[in-house]
Scaffold this motif. Structure first.
Motif, PDB file in Angstrom:
ATOM      1  N   ASN A 165       0.904  -1.160   0.458  1.00  0.00           N
ATOM      2  CA  ASN A 165       0.084   0.239  -0.358  1.00  0.00           C
ATOM      3  C   ASN A 165       0.577   1.510  -0.014  1.00  0.00           C
ATOM      4  O   ASN A 165       1.227   1.575   1.348  1.00  0.00           O
ATOM      5  N   THR A 166       0.810   1.792  -1.084  1.00  0.00           N
ATOM      6  CA  THR A 166       1.813   2.700  -1.185  1.00  0.00           C
ATOM      7  C   THR A 166       1.645   4.052  -0.653  1.00  0.00           C
ATOM      8  O   THR A 166       1.966   4.868   0.033  1.00  0.00           O
ATOM      9  N   LYS A 167       0.408   4.397  -0.112  1.00  0.00           N
ATOM     10  CA  LYS A 167      -0.185   5.823  -0.212  1.00  0.00           C
ATOM     11  C   LYS A 167       0.248   5.865   1.612  1.00  0.00           C
ATOM     12  O   LYS A 167       0.358   5.953   2.356  1.00  0.00           O
ATOM     13  N   ALA A 168      -0.107   3.892   2.326  1.00  0.00           N
ATOM     14  CA  ALA A 168       0.351   3.939   3.770  1.00  0.00           C
ATOM     15  C   ALA A 168       1.902   4.367   3.709  1.00  0.00           C
ATOM     16  O   ALA A 168       2.246   4.545   4.740  1.00  0.00           O
ATOM     17  N   LEU A 169       2.591   3.318   2.654  1.00  0.00           N
ATOM     18  CA  LEU A 169       4.257   3.547   3.477  1.00  0.00           C
ATOM     19  C   LEU A 169       4.748   5.574   3.093  1.00  0.00           C
ATOM     20  O   LEU A 169       5.317   5.384   4.304  1.00  0.00           O
ATOM     21  N   ALA A 170       4.152   6.651   1.805  1.00  0.00           N
ATOM     22  CA  ALA A 170       4.679   7.714   2.160  1.00  0.00           C
ATOM     23  C   ALA A 170       3.982   8.320   3.194  1.00  0.00           C
ATOM     24  O   ALA A 170       4.422   9.462   3.734  1.00  0.00           O
ATOM     25  N   GLN A 171       2.836   8.089   3.937  1.00  0.00           N
ATOM     26  CA  GLN A 171       2.106   8.721   4.733  1.00  0.00           C
ATOM     27  C   GLN A 171       3.078   8.111   6.649  1.00  0.00           C
ATOM     28  O   GLN A 171       3.208   8.921   7.207  1.00  0.00           O
ATOM     29  N   ALA A 172       3.619   7.518   6.293  1.00  0.00           N
ATOM     30  CA  ALA A 172       4.547   7.003   7.387  1.00  0.00           C
ATOM     31  C   ALA A 172       5.855   6.884   7.291  1.00  0.00           C
ATOM     32  O   ALA A 172       6.737   7.113   8.242  1.00  0.00           O
ATOM     33  N   GLY A 173       6.071   7.420   5.850  1.00  0.00           N
ATOM     34  CA  GLY A 173       7.711   8.551   5.792  1.00  0.00           C
ATOM     35  C   GLY A 173       8.018   7.178   5.670  1.00  0.00           C
ATOM     36  O   GLY A 173       9.408   7.268   5.740  1.00  0.00           O
ATOM     37  N   GLN A 264      -8.842  -4.418   4.101  1.00  0.00           N
ATOM     38  CA  GLN A 264      -9.992  -3.950   4.665  1.00  0.00           C
ATOM     39  C   GLN A 264      -8.465  -2.462   4.961  1.00  0.00           C
ATOM     40  O   GLN A 264      -9.570  -1.838   6.174  1.00  0.00           O
ATOM     41  N   GLY A 265      -7.457  -2.244   4.596  1.00  0.00           N
ATOM     42  CA  GLY A 265      -7.036  -1.631   4.656  1.00  0.00           C
ATOM     43  C   GLY A 265      -6.534  -1.107   6.001  1.00  0.00           C
ATOM     44  O   GLY A 265      -5.729   0.250   6.499  1.00  0.00           O
ATOM     45  N   LYS A 266      -6.156  -2.237   6.699  1.00  0.00           N
ATOM     46  CA  LYS A 266      -5.289  -2.138   8.119  1.00  0.00           C
ATOM     47  C   LYS A 266      -4.227  -2.692   8.383  1.00  0.00           C
ATOM     48  O   LYS A 266      -2.972  -2.240   9.561  1.00  0.00           O
ATOM     49  N   VAL A 267      -3.554  -2.787   7.149  1.00  0.00           N
ATOM     50  CA  VAL A 267      -1.861  -2.963   7.529  1.00  0.00           C
ATOM     51  C   VAL A 267      -1.028  -2.734   5.819  1.00  0.00           C
ATOM     52  O   VAL A 267      -1.966  -2.626   4.750  1.00  0.00           O
ATOM     53  N   GLY A 268      -0.227  -2.907   5.981  1.00  0.00           N
ATOM     54  CA  GLY A 268       0.508  -1.651   4.609  1.00  0.00           C
ATOM     55  C   GLY A 268       1.421  -2.814   3.197  1.00  0.00           C
ATOM     56  O   GLY A 268       1.441  -2.398   2.349  1.00  0.00           O
ATOM     57  N   LEU A 280      -8.828  -8.146  -5.302  1.00  0.00           N
ATOM     58  CA  LEU A 280      -9.367  -6.392  -5.105  1.00  0.00           C
ATOM     59  C   LEU A 280     -10.124  -5.529  -5.874  1.00  0.00           C
ATOM     60  O   LEU A 280     -10.386  -4.463  -4.685  1.00  0.00           O
ATOM     61  N   LYS A 281      -9.773  -5.316  -6.865  1.00  0.00           N
ATOM     62  CA  LYS A 281     -10.694  -4.909  -7.128  1.00  0.00           C
ATOM     63  C   LYS A 281     -12.528  -5.659  -6.917  1.00  0.00           C
ATOM     64  O   LYS A 281     -13.375  -4.060  -7.823  1.00  0.00           O
ATOM     65  N   LYS A 282     -12.847  -6.104  -6.732  1.00  0.00           N
ATOM     66  CA  LYS A 282     -13.836  -6.548  -6.628  1.00  0.00           C
ATOM     67  C   LYS A 282     -13.798  -6.006  -5.420  1.00  0.00           C
ATOM     68  O   LYS A 282     -15.347  -5.821  -4.232  1.00  0.00           O
ATOM     69  N   GLU A 283     -13.608  -6.037  -4.017  1.00  0.00           N
ATOM     70  CA  GLU A 283     -13.707  -5.847  -2.048  1.00  0.00           C
ATOM     71  C   GLU A 283     -13.855  -4.675  -1.731  1.00  0.00           C
ATOM     72  O   GLU A 283     -13.511  -4.331  -0.858  1.00  0.00           O
ATOM     73  N   ALA A 284     -11.595  -4.302  -2.610  1.00  0.00           N
ATOM     74  CA  ALA A 284     -11.830  -2.928  -2.211  1.00  0.00           C
ATOM     75  C   ALA A 284     -10.852  -2.151  -2.789  1.00  0.00           C
ATOM     76  O   ALA A 284     -10.213  -2.281  -3.731  1.00  0.00           O
ATOM     77  N   PRO A 285     -11.584  -1.989  -4.296  1.00  0.00           N
ATOM     78  CA  PRO A 285     -11.083  -1.188  -5.483  1.00  0.00           C
ATOM     79  C   PRO A 285     -10.417   0.529  -5.133  1.00  0.00           C
ATOM     80  O   PRO A 285      -9.812   0.768  -5.964  1.00  0.00           O
ATOM     81  N   VAL A 288      -6.679  -0.741  -4.987  1.00  0.00           N
ATOM     82  CA  VAL A 288      -6.312  -0.934  -6.408  1.00  0.00           C
ATOM     83  C   VAL A 288      -5.129   0.468  -7.155  1.00  0.00           C
ATOM     84  O   VAL A 288      -3.366   0.171  -7.127  1.00  0.00           O
ATOM     85  N   PRO A 289      -5.676   1.915  -6.933  1.00  0.00           N
ATOM     86  CA  PRO A 289      -4.760   2.596  -7.394  1.00  0.00           C
ATOM     87  C   PRO A 289      -3.439   2.893  -6.583  1.00  0.00           C
ATOM     88  O   PRO A 289      -2.316   3.197  -6.945  1.00  0.00           O
ATOM     89  N   ASP A 290      -3.631   2.626  -5.453  1.00  0.00           N
ATOM     90  CA  ASP A 290      -2.567   2.603  -4.396  1.00  0.00           C
ATOM     91  C   ASP A 290      -1.410   1.670  -4.287  1.00  0.00           C
ATOM     92  O   ASP A 290      -0.067   1.868  -2.978  1.00  0.00           O
ATOM     93  N   THR A 291      -2.079   0.102  -4.766  1.00  0.00           N
ATOM     94  CA  THR A 291      -0.784  -1.162  -4.761  1.00  0.00           C
ATOM     95  C   THR A 291       0.343  -1.079  -5.634  1.00  0.00           C
ATOM     96  O   THR A 291      -0.050  -1.041  -6.937  1.00  0.00           O
ATOM     97  N   LYS A 292       1.144  -1.463  -4.693  1.00  0.00           N
ATOM     98  CA  LYS A 292       1.696  -2.029  -6.034  1.00  0.00           C
ATOM     99  C   LYS A 292       3.011  -3.577  -5.774  1.00  0.00           C
ATOM    100  O   LYS A 292       2.310  -3.336  -4.718  1.00  0.00           O
TER     101      LYS A 292
END
Length: 425
Positions: A165-173, A264-268, A280-285, A288-292
């Motif tokens: 989750n690139t967004k979560a990584l970035a938010q934590a620096g 569920q957006g609870k881990v990175g 991911l597309k079905k359950e947490a779309p 997807v844009p933040d997933t690498k």
């Protein structure tokens, strides 16, 4: 002994882990007459697949059979499919009643039991092109300690990759980890920056994590994963958990795995096959844009389904020829065009994934499949077939005690190895 086909729920990527605890009576007769001779093929055989009959795959198998019969007049292939649940018991019943289908879809865990009982044909003894044609790790998955030979053609394969989750990584620096050591450091940083609210790592170590660290899993036919190397790996997890770099859910018996928390957006970070993107597309779309997706650290796990030939087949030449038809490069490529996210078992296709990725519309899945294909030359089975579900459960319980601080990492592995070897005996 709960088992599912890899494609019984492709989006869930059911991973065939653990070994059977059931038994099958040994076959003492020999049958070495299965060398295929296409010009002499005749007769009738049965081909059994596992949880693949339905709108998606039935037309493929019907054409597969029709093409073979058209090319070999005088042959008859009866295709049957067994449900996902209870397949192990069904196969063992078939073997014990001498009614095992001539060509049968088996995961390595099931093939191991039948190979020990001499119910499967040694493909290495009848197919001189075996090693040059099929993925090495796939063949190794059907090569068992104490049983000479190869007992399955690798048919469709999968492996895990990293999902960040690139967004979560970035938010934590935190920068994207490029190695396991960087992963551990990043997890500790994220724990500190988020006060444990966004853990990075959310899974227990597995046997393959020990193996990747240089630890032997078995020695001289016995489990031996309580070495200093394996203990050091588990100790890393103990320190991560105590630093709030892992969620408490990993200690629960009903824990669904790191992919569930990731969605569920609870881990990175999570691990999963390429088909996880469908989930991911079905359950947490929104994720997807933040997933690498990147290649797994260490030795990537190999999940494989194979095609085996019954040693007792009354038409051994026909059975071998049809098995080779099922797993030839063309038919495997066509199959994974339907079973998107999985790889064929041939070296030719895995070296040229564009043969089948063109059928995939999702760009992220295409990228994931190409990464997975690039890992096939080094992917290995995550655990030996002797490692049963109850062994896995016991190991998990002991590791949970170590993470909580109730026992040491060394004690957890010592107790687990002792338990596994007693079960093995």
């Amino acid at each position: 002994m709960r088992r599912r086909s890899l494609l019984a729920s492709a989006s869930a990527a059911a991973l065939l882990l653990g070994a059977t605890a059931c038994g099958v009576k040994a076959e003492t007769s020999t049958n070495s007459s299965a060398q295929a001779s296409a010009s002499a093929l005749s007769g009738e055989i049965t081909f059994q697949s596992w949880s693949l009959k339905g709108d998606k795959f039935s037309p493929y198998f019907e054409k597969l059979v029709k093409d073979f019969e058209s090319s070999h007049p005088g042959t008859k292939i009866n295709w049957i499919d067994q449900p996902g649940e209870g397949y192990e018991q069904k196969v063992l019943q078939q073997a014990n009643s001498s009614s095992l289908p001539d060509v049968v879809n088996l995961p390595p865990e099931f093939a191991y039991q039948l190979a020990k009982a001499q119910r499967l044909l040694d493909l290495k003894s009848v197919d001189p092109k075996l090693e040059e044609t099929y993925v090495t790790g796939g063949l190794k998955a059907y090569s068992f300690d104490g049983v000479e030979g190869v007992y399955g053609y690798p048919w469709y394969l999968g492996t895990d990759m990293n999902y960040f989750n690139t967004k979560a990584l970035a938010q934590a620096g935190v920068a994207e980890p490029k190695s396991w050591d960087e992963m551990v450091a990043a997890a500790k940083t994220m724990a500190t920056k988020t006060n444990g609210r966004m853990p990075l790592i959310s899974t227990m170590p597995a046997l393959q994590d020990f193996s990747s660290a240089g630890a032997p899993i078995m020695k001289d036919g016995k489990f031996a994963f309580n070495s200093p190397e394996a203990t050091a790996v588990l100790q890393q997890y103990v320190e991560l958990y105590q630093a709030k770099a892992m969620p408490a859910e990993v200690l629960k018996d009903n824990y669904l795995g790191n992919s569930a928390l990731y969605k569920q957006g609870k881990v990175g970070w999570a691990t999963g096959t390429a088909s996880m993107i469908t989930d991911l597309k079905k359950e947490a779309p929104g994720l997807v844009p933040d997933t690498k997706v990147t290649a797994r650290f260490g030795t990537p796990p190999l999940f494989v389904q194979g095609i085996s030939v019954a040693k007792e087949s009354k038409s051994p030449q026909l059975a071998l020829a049809f098995a080779q038809h099922v797993v030839d490069n063309t038919n495997q490529v066509e199959f994974v065009k339907l079973a998107q996210g999985f790889m064929p078992g041939t070296k030719e296709a895995t070296a040229n994934p564009e043969q089948f990725t063109g059928a995939i519309d999702d760009k992220l899945m295409v990228e994931a499949v190409k990464i997975a294909a690039s890992q096939m030359d080094k992917a290995e089975m995550p655990q030996p077939p002797q490692f049963s579900n109850d062994m896995k459960t016991y190991l998990g319980q002991q590791m949970a005690l170590a993470l909580r601080g109730d026992i040491t990492a060394q004690q957890a592995l010592d107790k687990s190895v002792d338990y596994c070897n007693k079960k093995l005996a």
